[in-house]
Design an enzyme around this catalytic site. Sequence first.
Site, short mmCIF file in Angstrom:
data_model
loop_
_atom_site.label_atom_id
_atom_site.label_comp_id
_atom_site.label_asym_id
_atom_site.label_seq_id
_atom_site.Cartn_x
_atom_site.Cartn_y
_atom_site.Cartn_z
N GLU A 117 14.79 15.96 103.64
CA GLU A 117 15.14 15.04 102.56
C GLU A 117 16.57 14.54 102.68
OE1 GLU A 117 14.33 16.82 98.74
OE2 GLU A 117 12.24 17.28 99.28
N GLU A 184 9.74 8.03 98.21
CA GLU A 184 9.08 8.66 97.06
C GLU A 184 9.58 8.03 95.76
OE1 GLU A 184 8.91 12.93 96.95
OE2 GLU A 184 8.14 12.94 94.88
O1 KIV Z 1 6.86 18.91 99.66
C1 KIV Z 1 6.20 17.88 99.52
O2 KIV Z 1 4.99 17.87 99.30
C2 KIV Z 1 6.93 16.63 99.63
C3 KIV Z 1 6.31 15.46 98.96
C4 KIV Z 1 6.75 15.44 97.54
C5 KIV Z 1 6.65 14.21 99.64
O3 KIV Z 1 7.99 16.58 100.17
#
Ligand code: KIV
Length: 283
Positions: A117, A184
Site C-alpha cells: 500500500e 480503492e
Molecule cells: O487486503 C485486502 O483484501 C486488500 C483489498 C482491500 C484491496 O488489500
Amino acid sequence: MARRKTILDFMKMKEEGEKVAWITAYDFPTASFAEQAGMDMILVGDSLGMVVKGYKGTIPVTMDDCIAHCQDVRRGAPNVFCVGDMPFGSYQCSTDKAVENAVRFLKEADMDSIKLEGGVRVADKIKAISEAGIVVFGHIGLTPQSSGQLGGFKAQGMTVDSARDLIKDAIAVEEAGARALLLEAVPPELTEYITGKLEIPVYSIGAGLPCDGQLLICGDMLGMFQAFTPKFVKKYANVAEVEINAFKEYVKDVKESKFPEDEHVYHIKDSMEDFQKLFKEFE
Ligand code: KIV
C-alpha cells in the site's frame, strides 16, 4: 484446466480491452472454487485479519499469517495467478526488510506477485522489490493499513487536492517499477484518468468501471462478512444466511433425535446375536 496467467497476459488483456476479474481468498476451498469459476487472479489480502480472524482492522496481521494463508490458497488454486499482500510493518521499516519479506511470498508460498500500500512514500520499497525480480502491485486510494491517518475507511480523491496527490502517487508507483496498480474507493472520473495515463494495468476495488478489471473481497461479495458492507460491494450470495439456517436445522435435528438417520450410520456385518454375545463378555 486453464494455465496460470502471467503479468504479460494481464498487459495483453489491457491492450485488448479484456477486463480482469479477481477476488480475495484466504483458504483452500474458496481458492479452489475461484479457480473452478475461471477467476483471472486471486489476492490473498491482509483483509484476512477482518474476514477470517475477526480483528477490527488489518494492523495485527503478521507475515506468518499471510504466508500460511497464501500456502492454503496456492494448494486450492494451483493454476491461478496469485498476489500475496504485504502486511503492515513488513515493508515500511527499510528496503532490505521489504525485499526480504517480499521474497518469502515467492519462496514459501509460490505467489506470482506481491502487493503493498502507498504511492510516493513507498516508491523506494517498490523499486527495491521490483529490482529483486518480483512483480509488484501498487495500491492507492483508501489504503486500509493507514486508515488511522485517513480518519477511517473513507473514500479518497473526491476533491481536486486529494485527486492531485493520488495522481502523483499513481505515477510514482509506475515509475518505481510496479507492474499493476489497484485503486480503492475513488471516484470513476479519477479512475478513468489514471487508467489512461498509466501503461500498467489499473484495477478497481470500489473505483468504478473505467479501468482494466475489478476486485472484490470474497467475504463481502459472498455475504459472509457481517460487520459492515462498503458502498461499492455487490452481494452475489448470502452465504451467512445459508450457513446459519443450515446450523439451525442441524441443532433442531440433533435435539429432536432426527439426525442421524439410517442412511448416515454404518451397519454391522455379523449377526445381532453375535454382537449380543460379545457385549455379554464385558458384563
Ligand atoms: O487486503 C485486502 O483484501 C486488500 C483489498 C482491500 C484491496 O488489500
